[in-house]
Write an enzyme that holds these catalytic residues in place. Structure first.
Site, short mmCIF file in Angstrom:
data_model
loop_
_atom_site.label_atom_id
_atom_site.label_comp_id
_atom_site.label_asym_id
_atom_site.label_seq_id
_atom_site.Cartn_x
_atom_site.Cartn_y
_atom_site.Cartn_z
N HIS A 1 0.82 -1.21 0.00
CA HIS A 1 0.00 0.00 0.00
C HIS A 1 0.85 1.26 0.00
CE1 HIS A 1 -2.86 3.10 1.11
NE2 HIS A 1 -3.76 2.32 0.54
N HIS B 1 -7.53 -1.89 -4.32
CA HIS B 1 -6.24 -1.56 -4.95
C HIS B 1 -5.74 -2.68 -5.86
CE1 HIS B 1 -5.53 2.24 -3.06
NE2 HIS B 1 -5.59 1.76 -1.84
#
Ligand code: CO
Length: 300
Positions: free
Chosen positions: A186, A248
């Site tokens: 991330h 994501h």
């Protein structure tokens, strides 16, 4: 003795009596087995079903390891909790709410399992909440616990990088034989973001075909591409280095938009594959988390 004095003496006796009663009652309480152990599993959260499945897989592994202990769940992402409430009418607690509920239900010994990858902002927030409940416990308030401990995040020390690198090289062994494996973390503006570079080094020591990048920080996708260009590899498998294969992974990593990793790699001439499985989906990572959880019981 006047009536006034007699009344005073009466109340004094009463006070002493009650005082003793209260004291002896207080001394009796520890004799009663009032220990109630509970586990709070904390994740960033996910709005994608596959992402939530990875979190649930970790929860099931914890429940299997502790069959007699109730496992509660909390998310740290407000955005995700609001989105779930708005779109699916599902209400997931944040850590403070979950712990307050556990205190209300007379839990005395609580282990908090963080499933965060790095000790960044989300983890620090959680640490502050746990510290608050610990302080309430120390002050003897009803809202606190006798014992509360928080696990380390997945990547907390040198041994963790070594272990996760071992796991990653094993689970992506086939893909790393045929080509490169690009892992998407991330990333965070927090200093703990350096953990991703450390993970990259730990992986390179085992297999030079592994590349680590982040959505938001460094190493970036450009760093991965620069690394790939120095190799003769033609195929790249993209996989998440996040607990879940959520939004994501689905969009920024493996999506069809032209700015996804998959599309940008294809544009750079690489043949691409994507593996949509979060770290939490793998039993090896679940075991790593279980080992972290086990250590919290000793900390008390
Ligand atoms: Co994000």
């Amino acid at each position: 003795m006047t009536t006034k004095h007699m009344i005073c003496a009466f109340f004094l006796t009463l006070a002493i009596l009650f005082g003793f009663t209260a004291t002896s009652f207080a001394h009796e309480i520890p004799e009663v087995k009032t220990t109630k152990k509970g586990i709070l599993l904390v994740a960033f959260g996910s709005t994608v079903p596959e992402g939530e499945a990875a979190i649930n897989a970790v929860k099931e592994a914890v429940e299997k390891a502790y069959p007699d202990t109730k496992v509660f769940l909390a998310y740290t992402s407000r955005i995700i909790m609001v989105k779930l409430a708005k779109e699916q009418k599902r209400f997931v607690d944040d850590p403070a709410t979950a712990l307050a509920k556990m205190a209300f239900h007379f839990y005395t010994d609580v282990s908090v399992l963080s499933t965060h990858i790095i000790p960044g902002e989300e983890y620090q927030d959680l640490e502050a909440v746990v510290d608050g409940f610990r302080l309430m416990g120390e002050k003897g308030t009803k809202s606190g616990f006798k014992h509360i401990a928080l696990s380390e995040p997945l990547l907390a020390n040198g041994h963790d990088f070594e272990r996760l690198a071992d796991i990653l090289t094993k689970i992506h062994a086939r893909e790393a034989k045929e080509g490169a494996v690009a892992l998407m973390g991330h990333g965070s503006p927090h200093f703990a973001n350096a953990a991703y570079s450390e993970l990259q080094l730990a992986l390179w020591r085992k297999n030079p075909n592994f590349f680590v990048g982040t959505v938001e920080e460094t190493p970036s996708f450009e760093d991965i591409l620069a690394g790939l260009k120095k190799t003769k590899l033609k195929t790249v498998t993209v996989a998440p280095a996040m607990l879940v294969a959520g939004d994501h992974a689905k969009n920024d990593m493996a999506g069809d938009e032209e700015d996804s990793w998959k599309s940008m790699l294809a544009k750079a001439g690489y043949k691409t594959n994507s593996k949509l499985k979060g770290l939490g989906d793998y039993p090896e990572v679940q075991q790593m988390l279980l080992d972290k959880l086990a250590k919290t019981w000793d900390k008390k």
